[in-house]
Design an enzyme around this catalytic site. Sequence first.
Site, PDB file in Angstrom:
ATOM      1  N   ASP A  55     -11.693 -43.356 -24.507  1.00  0.00           N
ATOM      2  CA  ASP A  55     -10.240 -43.201 -24.585  1.00  0.00           C
ATOM      3  C   ASP A  55      -9.798 -42.530 -25.882  1.00  0.00           C
ATOM      4  O   ASP A  55     -10.487 -42.609 -26.899  1.00  0.00           O
ATOM      5  CB  ASP A  55      -9.559 -44.573 -24.530  1.00  0.00           C
ATOM      6  N   ASP A  56      -8.617 -41.940 -25.827  1.00  0.00           N
ATOM      7  CA  ASP A  56      -7.815 -41.531 -27.001  1.00  0.00           C
ATOM      8  C   ASP A  56      -8.195 -40.182 -27.618  1.00  0.00           C
ATOM      9  O   ASP A  56      -7.554 -39.749 -28.559  1.00  0.00           O
ATOM     10  CB  ASP A  56      -7.829 -42.585 -28.121  1.00  0.00           C
TER      11      ASP A  56
ATOM     12  N   HIS B 183      -4.255 -40.056 -20.213  1.00  0.00           N
ATOM     13  CA  HIS B 183      -4.009 -41.247 -21.056  1.00  0.00           C
ATOM     14  C   HIS B 183      -2.626 -41.121 -21.715  1.00  0.00           C
ATOM     15  O   HIS B 183      -2.431 -41.604 -22.813  1.00  0.00           O
ATOM     16  CB  HIS B 183      -5.126 -41.383 -22.087  1.00  0.00           C
TER      17      HIS B 183
ATOM     18  N   HIS C 193       0.478 -41.431 -26.042  1.00  0.00           N
ATOM     19  CA  HIS C 193      -0.120 -42.771 -26.132  1.00  0.00           C
ATOM     20  C   HIS C 193       0.964 -43.832 -26.275  1.00  0.00           C
ATOM     21  O   HIS C 193       0.843 -44.790 -27.045  1.00  0.00           O
ATOM     22  CB  HIS C 193      -1.113 -42.851 -27.306  1.00  0.00           C
TER      23      HIS C 193
ATOM     24  N   HIS D 241     -14.004 -45.904 -27.348  1.00  0.00           N
ATOM     25  CA  HIS D 241     -12.982 -45.019 -27.915  1.00  0.00           C
ATOM     26  C   HIS D 241     -13.605 -43.929 -28.783  1.00  0.00           C
ATOM     27  O   HIS D 241     -14.204 -44.236 -29.809  1.00  0.00           O
ATOM     28  CB  HIS D 241     -11.984 -45.826 -28.751  1.00  0.00           C
TER      29      HIS D 241
HETATM   30 NI    NI Z   1      -5.706 -45.625 -25.824  1.00  0.00          NI
END
Ligand code: NI
Length: 269
Positions: A82-83, A133, A137, A227
Amino acid sequence: MSGAVSLSTMLAVLTAVVFTGLLLDYLAIIRRPWRPGLMLALGGFGLGLGLILCAVLPGSQVFGPVAVGRPLAEKVVALTFDDGPYPPYTGQVLDILRENRTVATFFLIGANVVKYPELVRRIAAEGHQLGNHTYNHSDLLKLGREQIAAETDRAGTVIAAIAGERPHVIRPPHGFRDPLVLDVLERQGLRVIEWSVASRDWTNPGTDAIVGRTLKEVKSGSIILLHDGDGVEAAAPRMQTVEAAGRIIRHLKAEGYRFVTVDELLGNH
Ligand code: NI
């Protein structure tokens, strides 16, 4: 119009219920023998806590279906990152995946996609799955219908412009969702992906902790959360996750596990 209600609306109603109950109890209007006002207040409070848990726990299906992996006889797992994209860590993760001939799924933040398009192209070119995503965020529980739709649509558009394909899976930031969020995402044709294994790698607890927690929880059909990025601010290092990812992959491969994309794990092929 859809009837999907947001968590904040539900909590506002319950707050009114709690105060009404407390007021009834205080005024002692119908106090004896079992204080119905107080019972009403406690019930409203408990229901509110329960609804919050339904919105934040990754495995909850109360507000609508979300994917958390599925029990499979075959030893397969899906790694998710993620991210990102977030240099240098996303590139390092991609190197490790390539060395191990392994695929993963990347849930990308739109604002980071625009900053590092070459990493997005590399993720797509190397056969990994791309997921949405959101653009900033944002915590979708705090947004209205139009804002939620804009956050997710904008991220999908920038990913499509760079990678050539619009993601059909989304992981809401922090995994948070309520009936309103799920309704908006469903209308956009997005499938919500949560996870079944989380090592809290985003707190940088040490490579050993990330590896140990992940291997303890993992089983066939798991979706593993990691992440390669750090929100939009992108300040925290992700070296621990990079190292842990390599160790997790090598360990599970030695145990006979195969790594697949989220789509493949869920049988969307
Ligand atoms: Ni996230």
